[in-house]
Scaffold this motif. Structure first.
Motif: not given
Length: 177
Positions: A1-30
Motif C-alpha cells: 500500500m502506498r504511503r501518504v505523507v503530510f509534508y508541510i511548513a508552519a510558523s512556530l505559532d502554527g500557521y501555514i499562511a498569513s491571514s491574506d493567504g500569502s506564504v512569503d514569510w517562508l524561507p527561500a529554497l535557493a
C-alpha cells in the motif's frame, strides 16, 4: 500500500499562511532546500485543496509537471495544467482507493481543510512538519480540531543553522478513549 505523507511548513505559532493567504514569510529554497529535492524524488502524486492549488499557481510555472496532481474542489476550473486532475468526490473515499493503486509516495501538500478528514480517517501515514522560526500572530491554521487523539512516533528530527526544524513522525492509529 502506498504511503501518504503530510509534508508541510508552519510558523512556530502554527500557521501555514498569513491571514491574506500569502506564504512569503517562508524561507527561500535557493540557499538551502531542507531536504526538499530528496523528498520530491520519492513522490509521484500530490494531493491539495483548491486554495493551496491557487497559491501554487502564483509561483509562476506549474511546480509539479512530472507528477500526477489531484486538486479537491467543489468547482473545478475550466482549464489547468495537463498533470492536474480535479476531484469532486469525498477525499476519504478517493484517497483510500488511491493508496491501494501501484505507485510511489503520495504527498499531501495541504491545506488543513483537506488534511483534517484524511487524518481523522487514518489515511495519513507520516507527518513531515517544518517549523519555521517565525511568529505570525494570525493566519491560516495548520490544524483543524480532531475528534480522536493521535499518538505520533518520532522518526527523525533535523535542525538547520537558520533555525528551521524538521519534525518527522509516523502516525499511529487513533487512540480509543
Amino acid at each position: 500500500m502506498r504511503r501518504v505523507v503530510f509534508y508541510i511548513a508552519a510558523s512556530l505559532d502554527g500557521y501555514i499562511a498569513s491571514s491574506d493567504g500569502s506564504v512569503d514569510w517562508l524561507p527561500a529554497l535557493a540557499d538551502e532546500d531542507y531536504g526538499y529535492a530528496e523528498f520530491l524524488a520519492s513522490v509521484d502524486t500530490t494531493l491539495m485543496g483548491r486554495t493551496t492549488y491557487e497559491q501554487v499557481l502564483t509561483f509562476g510555472e506549474w511546480s509539479y509537471p512530472t507528477l500526477t496532481n489531484y486538486v479537491f474542489t467543489r468547482q473545478p476550473p475550466a482549464k489547468a495544467h495537463p498533470s492536474v486532475g480535479f476531484v469532486v468526490e469525498d477525499p476519504v473515499e478517493f484517497v483510500g482507493k488511491l493508496r491501494r493503486e501501484a505507485g510511489d509516495t503520495i504527498w499531501l501538500i495541504g491545506g488543513s481543510t483537506l488534511a483534517a478528514p484524511l487524518l481523522a480517517a487514518g489515511l495519513v501515514d507520516e507527518l513531515m512538519l517544518f517549523v519555521v522560526p517565525r511568529l505570525l500572530g494570525a493566519g491560516i491554521p495548520l490544524w483543524h480540531p480532531q475528534e480522536q487523539p493521535r499518538a505520533l512516533q518520532l522518526l527523525h528530527t533535523r535542525t538547520w543553522p537558520d533555525g528551521m526544524t524538521l519534525l518527522h513522525y509516523r502516525l499511529t492509529p487513533a487512540d480509543i478513549s
